[in-house]
Design a protein around this motif. Structure first.
Motif, PDB file in Angstrom:
ATOM      1  N   LEU A 145      -5.205  -0.370   9.876  1.00 36.93           N
ATOM      2  CA  LEU A 145      -4.621  -1.692  10.077  1.00 36.93           C
ATOM      3  C   LEU A 145      -5.180  -2.738   9.115  1.00 36.93           C
ATOM      4  O   LEU A 145      -4.570  -3.809   8.970  1.00 36.93           O
ATOM      5  CB  LEU A 145      -4.854  -2.170  11.518  1.00 36.93           C
ATOM      6  N   SER A 146      -6.294  -2.447   8.462  1.00 36.84           N
ATOM      7  CA  SER A 146      -6.928  -3.470   7.623  1.00 36.84           C
ATOM      8  C   SER A 146      -7.006  -3.088   6.152  1.00 36.84           C
ATOM      9  O   SER A 146      -7.455  -3.897   5.329  1.00 36.84           O
ATOM     10  CB  SER A 146      -8.350  -3.761   8.127  1.00 36.84           C
ATOM     11  N   ASP A 147      -6.594  -1.888   5.789  1.00 41.20           N
ATOM     12  CA  ASP A 147      -6.629  -1.455   4.397  1.00 41.20           C
ATOM     13  C   ASP A 147      -5.247  -0.936   4.019  1.00 41.20           C
ATOM     14  O   ASP A 147      -5.066   0.212   3.633  1.00 41.20           O
ATOM     15  CB  ASP A 147      -7.700  -0.372   4.208  1.00 41.20           C
ATOM     16  N   THR A 148      -4.260  -1.827   4.141  1.00 37.34           N
ATOM     17  CA  THR A 148      -2.865  -1.470   3.916  1.00 37.34           C
ATOM     18  C   THR A 148      -2.378  -2.079   2.611  1.00 37.34           C
ATOM     19  O   THR A 148      -3.114  -2.792   1.919  1.00 37.34           O
ATOM     20  CB  THR A 148      -1.991  -1.990   5.075  1.00 37.34           C
ATOM     21  N   ILE A 149      -1.117  -1.838   2.286  1.00 35.23           N
ATOM     22  CA  ILE A 149      -0.531  -2.450   1.097  1.00 35.23           C
ATOM     23  C   ILE A 149      -0.575  -3.970   1.191  1.00 35.23           C
ATOM     24  O   ILE A 149      -0.702  -4.678   0.194  1.00 35.23           O
ATOM     25  CB  ILE A 149       0.918  -1.942   0.883  1.00 35.23           C
ATOM     26  N   LEU A 150      -0.528  -4.497   2.418  1.00 33.06           N
ATOM     27  CA  LEU A 150      -0.578  -5.946   2.618  1.00 33.06           C
ATOM     28  C   LEU A 150      -1.971  -6.510   2.375  1.00 33.06           C
ATOM     29  O   LEU A 150      -2.132  -7.712   2.148  1.00 33.06           O
ATOM     30  CB  LEU A 150      -0.132  -6.299   4.036  1.00 33.06           C
ATOM     31  N   ASP A 151      -2.985  -5.651   2.442  1.00 29.61           N
ATOM     32  CA  ASP A 151      -4.370  -6.091   2.266  1.00 29.61           C
ATOM     33  C   ASP A 151      -4.894  -5.796   0.864  1.00 29.61           C
ATOM     34  O   ASP A 151      -6.074  -6.004   0.594  1.00 29.61           O
ATOM     35  CB  ASP A 151      -5.275  -5.384   3.287  1.00 29.61           C
ATOM     36  N   SER A 152      -4.041  -5.320  -0.004  1.00 24.99           N
ATOM     37  CA  SER A 152      -4.481  -4.936  -1.346  1.00 24.99           C
ATOM     38  C   SER A 152      -4.152  -6.042  -2.346  1.00 24.99           C
ATOM     39  O   SER A 152      -3.300  -6.897  -2.105  1.00 24.99           O
ATOM     40  CB  SER A 152      -3.809  -3.626  -1.765  1.00 24.99           C
ATOM     41  N   ASP A 153      -4.804  -5.984  -3.476  1.00 23.32           N
ATOM     42  CA  ASP A 153      -4.622  -6.996  -4.515  1.00 23.32           C
ATOM     43  C   ASP A 153      -4.593  -6.341  -5.895  1.00 23.32           C
ATOM     44  O   ASP A 153      -5.016  -5.193  -6.065  1.00 23.32           O
ATOM     45  CB  ASP A 153      -5.773  -8.014  -4.478  1.00 23.32           C
ATOM     46  N   GLY A 154      -4.078  -7.084  -6.848  1.00 19.77           N
ATOM     47  CA  GLY A 154      -4.148  -6.685  -8.253  1.00 19.77           C
ATOM     48  C   GLY A 154      -3.562  -5.317  -8.538  1.00 19.77           C
ATOM     49  O   GLY A 154      -2.477  -4.971  -8.083  1.00 19.77           O
ATOM     50  N   ARG A 155      -4.318  -4.516  -9.290  1.00 26.21           N
ATOM     51  CA  ARG A 155      -3.819  -3.212  -9.717  1.00 26.21           C
ATOM     52  C   ARG A 155      -3.580  -2.276  -8.541  1.00 26.21           C
ATOM     53  O   ARG A 155      -2.630  -1.484  -8.549  1.00 26.21           O
ATOM     54  CB  ARG A 155      -4.816  -2.569 -10.691  1.00 26.21           C
ATOM     55  N   ASP A 156      -4.453  -2.358  -7.523  1.00 25.56           N
ATOM     56  CA  ASP A 156      -4.288  -1.491  -6.362  1.00 25.56           C
ATOM     57  C   ASP A 156      -2.987  -1.798  -5.647  1.00 25.56           C
ATOM     58  O   ASP A 156      -2.234  -0.898  -5.261  1.00 25.56           O
ATOM     59  CB  ASP A 156      -5.470  -1.651  -5.417  1.00 25.56           C
ATOM     60  N   HIS A 157      -2.696  -3.076  -5.474  1.00 27.44           N
ATOM     61  CA  HIS A 157      -1.440  -3.461  -4.832  1.00 27.44           C
ATOM     62  C   HIS A 157      -0.240  -3.034  -5.674  1.00 27.44           C
ATOM     63  O   HIS A 157       0.748  -2.515  -5.146  1.00 27.44           O
ATOM     64  CB  HIS A 157      -1.404  -4.978  -4.601  1.00 27.44           C
ATOM     65  N   ALA A 158      -0.323  -3.253  -6.980  1.00 22.15           N
ATOM     66  CA  ALA A 158       0.778  -2.863  -7.864  1.00 22.15           C
ATOM     67  C   ALA A 158       1.033  -1.364  -7.790  1.00 22.15           C
ATOM     68  O   ALA A 158       2.180  -0.910  -7.789  1.00 22.15           O
ATOM     69  CB  ALA A 158       0.474  -3.289  -9.301  1.00 22.15           C
ATOM     70  N   ARG A 159      -0.052  -0.569  -7.732  1.00 25.95           N
ATOM     71  CA  ARG A 159       0.091   0.890  -7.640  1.00 25.95           C
ATOM     72  C   ARG A 159       0.808   1.284  -6.348  1.00 25.95           C
ATOM     73  O   ARG A 159       1.773   2.064  -6.374  1.00 25.95           O
ATOM     74  CB  ARG A 159      -1.286   1.550  -7.684  1.00 25.95           C
ATOM     75  N   LEU A 160       0.358   0.748  -5.219  1.00 19.53           N
ATOM     76  CA  LEU A 160       0.967   1.107  -3.935  1.00 19.53           C
ATOM     77  C   LEU A 160       2.421   0.654  -3.872  1.00 19.53           C
ATOM     78  O   LEU A 160       3.293   1.393  -3.405  1.00 19.53           O
ATOM     79  CB  LEU A 160       0.169   0.480  -2.792  1.00 19.53           C
ATOM     80  N   ARG A 161       2.674  -0.538  -4.336  1.00 23.89           N
ATOM     81  CA  ARG A 161       4.045  -1.065  -4.271  1.00 23.89           C
ATOM     82  C   ARG A 161       4.982  -0.272  -5.177  1.00 23.89           C
ATOM     83  O   ARG A 161       6.134  -0.019  -4.823  1.00 23.89           O
ATOM     84  CB  ARG A 161       4.041  -2.553  -4.642  1.00 23.89           C
ATOM     85  N   ARG A 162       4.486   0.114  -6.354  1.00 29.55           N
ATOM     86  CA  ARG A 162       5.311   0.878  -7.283  1.00 29.55           C
ATOM     87  C   ARG A 162       5.738   2.214  -6.668  1.00 29.55           C
ATOM     88  O   ARG A 162       6.851   2.699  -6.904  1.00 29.55           O
ATOM     89  CB  ARG A 162       4.533   1.113  -8.579  1.00 29.55           C
ATOM     90  N   LEU A 163       4.876   2.808  -5.868  1.00 25.13           N
ATOM     91  CA  LEU A 163       5.182   4.108  -5.285  1.00 25.13           C
ATOM     92  C   LEU A 163       6.289   4.039  -4.243  1.00 25.13           C
ATOM     93  O   LEU A 163       7.067   4.979  -4.092  1.00 25.13           O
ATOM     94  CB  LEU A 163       3.921   4.705  -4.647  1.00 25.13           C
ATOM     95  N   VAL A 164       6.363   2.930  -3.522  1.00 24.27           N
ATOM     96  CA  VAL A 164       7.297   2.860  -2.400  1.00 24.27           C
ATOM     97  C   VAL A 164       8.525   2.013  -2.698  1.00 24.27           C
ATOM     98  O   VAL A 164       9.530   2.110  -1.992  1.00 24.27           O
ATOM     99  CB  VAL A 164       6.560   2.328  -1.145  1.00 24.27           C
ATOM    100  N   THR A 165       8.494   1.216  -3.761  1.00 21.73           N
ATOM    101  CA  THR A 165       9.611   0.319  -4.069  1.00 21.73           C
ATOM    102  C   THR A 165      10.951   1.024  -4.224  1.00 21.73           C
ATOM    103  O   THR A 165      11.973   0.517  -3.734  1.00 21.73           O
ATOM    104  CB  THR A 165       9.291  -0.506  -5.340  1.00 21.73           C
ATOM    105  N   PRO A 166      11.039   2.202  -4.876  1.00 23.73           N
ATOM    106  CA  PRO A 166      12.357   2.826  -5.036  1.00 23.73           C
ATOM    107  C   PRO A 166      13.091   3.065  -3.719  1.00 23.73           C
ATOM    108  O   PRO A 166      14.320   2.996  -3.668  1.00 23.73           O
ATOM    109  CB  PRO A 166      12.031   4.156  -5.739  1.00 23.73           C
ATOM    110  N   ALA A 167      12.369   3.333  -2.647  1.00 23.28           N
ATOM    111  CA  ALA A 167      13.010   3.576  -1.354  1.00 23.28           C
ATOM    112  C   ALA A 167      13.660   2.327  -0.793  1.00 23.28           C
ATOM    113  O   ALA A 167      14.529   2.414   0.080  1.00 23.28           O
ATOM    114  CB  ALA A 167      11.987   4.123  -0.363  1.00 23.28           C
ATOM    115  N   PHE A 168      13.245   1.137  -1.278  1.00 24.08           N
ATOM    116  CA  PHE A 168      13.765  -0.115  -0.751  1.00 24.08           C
ATOM    117  C   PHE A 168      14.533  -0.913  -1.789  1.00 24.08           C
ATOM    118  O   PHE A 168      14.704  -2.121  -1.651  1.00 24.08           O
ATOM    119  CB  PHE A 168      12.610  -0.953  -0.182  1.00 24.08           C
TER     120      PHE A 168
END
Length: 417
Positions: A97-120
């Motif tokens: 609940l505390s180490d999610t895509i919403l709790d990430s920043d910078g490169r880590d956030h970009a990496r996580l978002r890039r992986l899931v963005t195509p589905a949305f």
């Protein structure tokens, strides 16, 4: 413009109003100053920014982080997961609940978002409209079975089950398991004192679901993330993958359900707007955008933390300062919107893009925004067509709302079919 260190803005008696009447509380804060200091739920000091210009600029500014641990030299007062531990959540469950895509920043956030963005992507989401409309029709056909004397709770029997079925189908949760998901997500939202008892079976179930999808992949988000996991490039470990699934399902259900209910309430209490929408269903996309501005359920965005001393012109913040963007305050800011208290489904803007900030702004702009808009368009369209005489079954003043500082959502929505 006033600076953030104006002492008269400190210590005003705002918090009780936030818990009992959050919309008016954030409006009040907005008119006091560009940024007001109040205690957070955890008791630590925080700033609330509620003016449109400030909210958009702060949410888009890379000098603010979602994760307080990112702030150099430990300047942020609150550590990640600390509030959850104080509620008694077992340490091994805290990261879910505390180490999610919403709790990430910078490169880590970009990496996580890039992986899931195509589905949305908008293109993929638009292909879901026929499926969403069929699900809505099935729920609306069954609605009389849940009615007593012609009165049914639209929240329990339409607004909640529709988005959980949509996001479950997209992510890869079997339909037979969705009632359990619905119960778990409800308990996570409203029974914070038994977090471990709710979260552990949910985490265990999701790990098992990932194992099943690894053995038998399908056309769903989990299977796609597993394919990425097996590639040589970016990859998610199992904990990250399960956390991503939990984040998508929880975020993709609760706020959308609340927004469907809020939208129905808004239209039923504004008969002129309801009549205009019935007369011209082509207004639906614009109507949903206006409803997002007027009664979006997320009143305040996730707290950001200043990475260093920052002067934004309208306010300045010190390194480690916690700053919350009051989305509802910005969406009702008379500096940006003419007659902001008026619901106008035909409202026009010079800017052709999305003007409200209900989905946030900047790098953390809501991943599921296109899906949420489509679900609400389909839900409202089918509901108004199926039940032309729909009306509130109780006086508006008797409707019950959940007391929460960051959300505006109904506890029930009794309607006469």
């Amino acid at each position: 413009m006033p600076k953030r260190d104006a002492e008269p803005r400190r210590g005003r008696p705002i918090p009780p109003l936030i818990s009992t009447d959050p919309q008016n509380a954030y409006d009040h804060l907005r008119e006091q100053a560009a940024a007001c200091a109040i205690p957070s739920v955890e008791g630590t000091p925080m700033w609330v920014a509620g003016r449109y210009e400030g909210v958009r600029s702060m949410l888009s500014d890379p000098r603010f982080a979602n994760n307080p641990a990112t702030v150099p030299n430990g300047a942020a007062a609150l550590l990640p997961g600390e509030p959850l531990r104080k509620l008694g959540l077992d340490d091994d469950l805290v990261p879910y609940l505390s180490d999610t895509i919403l709790d990430s920043d910078g490169r880590d956030h970009a990496r996580l978002r890039r992986l899931v963005t195509p589905a949305f992507s908008v293109q993929r989401i638009m292909t879901l409209r026929p499926r969403i409309e069929r699900l809505a029709d099935d729920l609306l056909d069954a609605l009389p079975n849940h009615a007593t004397g012609g009165v049914a709770d639209l929240l329990d029997h339409f607004a909640h089950p529709l988005p959980i079925q949509v996001i479950g189908d997209l992510v890869g949760v079997p339909a037979a398991d969705l009632p359990s998901w619905l119960r778990w997500t409800h308990d996570l939202s409203f029974d914070r004192q038994s977090l471990t008892g709710t979260l552990r079976p949910l985490v265990d179930y999701t790990h098992d679901l990932v194992r099943r999808r690894r053995a038998e992949p399908g056309d769903d988000v989990i299977s796609e993330l597993l394919r990425v996991q097996d590639d040589d490039g970016d990859r998610l470990d199992d904990r990250e993958l399960v956390t991503m699934v939990l984040s998508l399902v929880i975020a993709g259900h609760d706020t959308t359900a609340a927004f469907i209910a809020n939208s129905v309430w808004a239209l039923l209490t504004h008969p002129d707007q309801l009549a205009a929408l019935r007369a011209d269903p082509g207004l639906m996309p614009r109507a949903v955008q206006e409803l997002l501005r007027w009664c979006g359920p997320v009143l305040v965005a996730r707290t950001r933390y200043a990475m260093r001393d920052v002067d934004l012109g309208w306010a300045s913040f010190r390194s480690g300062d916690a700053v919350a963007a009051a989305l509802s305050g910005a969406n009702h800011d008379p500096r940006e919107f003419a007659d902001p208290k008026e619901l106008d489904i035909a409202r026009k803007y010079q800017n052709r893009g999305e003007v409200h900030v209900s989905f946030g702004a900047g790098p953390h702009y809501c991943l599921g925004a296109a899906l949420a808009r489509l679900e609400v368009e389909a839900a409202l369209g089918r509901l108004l067509e199926r039940y032309p005489g729909l009306a509130l079954a109780v006086p508006e003043r008797d409707l019950r709302w959940h007391a929460a500082s960051g959300m505006r959502k109904l506890a029930e929505l009794p309607v006469r079919l």
